[in-house]
Design a protein around this motif. Sequence first.
Motif, PDB file in Angstrom:
ATOM      1  N   LEU A  59      92.578 -36.812 -88.531  1.00  0.00           N
ATOM      2  CA  LEU A  59      92.961 -38.109 -89.085  1.00  0.00           C
ATOM      3  C   LEU A  59      94.143 -38.695 -88.314  1.00  0.00           C
ATOM      4  CD1 LEU A  59      92.716 -40.306 -91.231  1.00  0.00           C
ATOM      5  CD2 LEU A  59      94.161 -38.898 -92.731  1.00  0.00           C
ATOM      6  N   VAL A  60      95.132 -37.874 -88.024  1.00  0.00           N
ATOM      7  CA  VAL A  60      96.303 -38.347 -87.285  1.00  0.00           C
ATOM      8  C   VAL A  60      95.912 -38.746 -85.862  1.00  0.00           C
ATOM      9  CG1 VAL A  60      98.503 -37.620 -86.315  1.00  0.00           C
ATOM     10  CG2 VAL A  60      97.964 -37.083 -88.683  1.00  0.00           C
TER      11      VAL A  60
ATOM     12  N   LEU B 195     103.917 -40.952 -92.557  1.00  0.00           N
ATOM     13  CA  LEU B 195     102.567 -40.464 -92.818  1.00  0.00           C
ATOM     14  C   LEU B 195     102.594 -39.203 -93.681  1.00  0.00           C
ATOM     15  CD1 LEU B 195     101.144 -40.716 -89.168  1.00  0.00           C
ATOM     16  CD2 LEU B 195     100.988 -42.442 -90.986  1.00  0.00           C
TER      17      LEU B 195
ATOM     18  N   PRO C  49      99.400 -37.088 -94.166  1.00  0.00           N
ATOM     19  CA  PRO C  49      97.959 -36.932 -93.931  1.00  0.00           C
ATOM     20  C   PRO C  49      97.444 -35.565 -94.381  1.00  0.00           C
ATOM     21  CG  PRO C  49      99.152 -36.522 -91.908  1.00  0.00           C
ATOM     22  CD  PRO C  49     100.185 -36.746 -92.985  1.00  0.00           C
TER      23      PRO C  49
ATOM     24  N   THR D 293      97.093 -39.815 -97.916  1.00  0.00           N
ATOM     25  CA  THR D 293      95.768 -39.526 -98.452  1.00  0.00           C
ATOM     26  C   THR D 293      95.907 -39.243 -99.946  1.00  0.00           C
ATOM     27  OG1 THR D 293      96.090 -37.204 -97.895  1.00  0.00           O
ATOM     28  CG2 THR D 293      94.917 -38.565 -96.275  1.00  0.00           C
TER      29      THR D 293
ATOM     30  N   GLU E 275      89.104 -42.334 -94.165  1.00  0.00           N
ATOM     31  CA  GLU E 275      89.751 -42.542 -92.870  1.00  0.00           C
ATOM     32  C   GLU E 275      89.888 -44.028 -92.547  1.00  0.00           C
ATOM     33  OE1 GLU E 275      88.444 -41.914 -88.311  1.00  0.00           O
ATOM     34  OE2 GLU E 275      88.725 -40.029 -89.426  1.00  0.00           O
TER      35      GLU E 275
ATOM     36  N   PHE F  79      92.810 -45.379 -94.394  1.00  0.00           N
ATOM     37  CA  PHE F  79      94.077 -44.875 -93.855  1.00  0.00           C
ATOM     38  C   PHE F  79      94.452 -45.650 -92.594  1.00  0.00           C
ATOM     39  CE2 PHE F  79      97.097 -41.915 -92.028  1.00  0.00           C
ATOM     40  CZ  PHE F  79      97.651 -41.257 -93.120  1.00  0.00           C
TER      41      PHE F  79
END
Length: 382
Positions: free
Chosen positions: A229-230, A288, A290, A318, A337, A340
């Motif tokens: 995700l990052v 963040l 995540p 999240t 995702e 985000f």
Amino acid sequence: MRPGWDVVWLSDITWGSLWQRPQQLATRFPAETNVLFVEPWTLGHAPAFRPEPVSERIARVSFPFLPLHARSLGQRRLAYRVGGSAPGAGALFALQRAWAGTLRGFGRPGAPRLALVQNFLARPSLGAFRAERTVYDMIDAPLHFAPVPPRLVPHWEGLLREADRVSVTSAPLAALARAGGARDPRVIGNGVEVERFRSAAPASSLPGDPAAPILGYVGSLHSWFDVPLVAAVARAQKTARVVLVGPAHPATREEILRSQVSAPNLFWVGPRPYAEVPSIVRAFRVGLIPFRRTPLTEAVNPVKLYEYAAAGVPCVTTRFTDEVSAWGEAARVADTEPEFLAACAALLAAPSDSEPLVRFARRHDWDEIGRRFVAFCLEDAA
């Protein structure tokens, strides 16, 4: 008249590691309180085999807790085998009780002693510290943090039943504590040193193009950290930097390094001293969180949420726990995702007003949390 209480603090982290809840709370006990901070004896940290002062009234000492959370896979496997064996566990617990017996002289003559337990593996040796009151501060879900031999689970349940007080950092942890046998766990969440973060000068030495805005993360990086995700954030924001700060589990570190091939604006800088963290966070445009949703993260009350807010940095998270719904203006919550990525893009394009974030953080200042925690530990104490 007897002097005030002294504290034996049985921790699951070393004093010199990440500056977290144990250190924040230990330093906020009354000025007359002596604290013996009993830390795990771990590789990579200089041990203190006798109490070693770390401040005027706090001393640390290393202790042979079973290292189920060790970074080394070999150490964890050996610890699991020892903990799962009746002779192995019995021998270790006998050693611990003998070791604890050498520390009985700590504190002021006549002072009552409080055992503050944050490591449930302290239970087999707890009696040797001769505390008059025991408080179990359950910071996370211990049976989900690392594999625990079934033979040791009754020690966690026993501590929950036997402790005079049980505190937890989140409502999900309170439910877990009740299920384990705690009578009336009290939720006392984590916090932040608001003024320290709010007034820090932004760091200027972070990697990448100094003109590029930073989407950042501060904290441990482990299996619950969503590296893909990052990396997707970094690829979507090619003119920005994604900077990760904190110790990484070897497998997570390798995953980050692989991701940097397709996302060269993704940087991992390793752990940094707590003194540098406020300036690092102040350099972020977006904070963040995540996290993957796991039985461990569902009960987490993340310190970084409050640190981002105190620095005036908006956060994207999240939905790793149902508690995100209570964070209000401090975080934008993404269920997918694309959500985000969209939230990160929106905050880069139009940064949030920092004042509501700082107001949120002030409700969670460590000074106030420390006051509540000390009162909780000692309420009704003679």
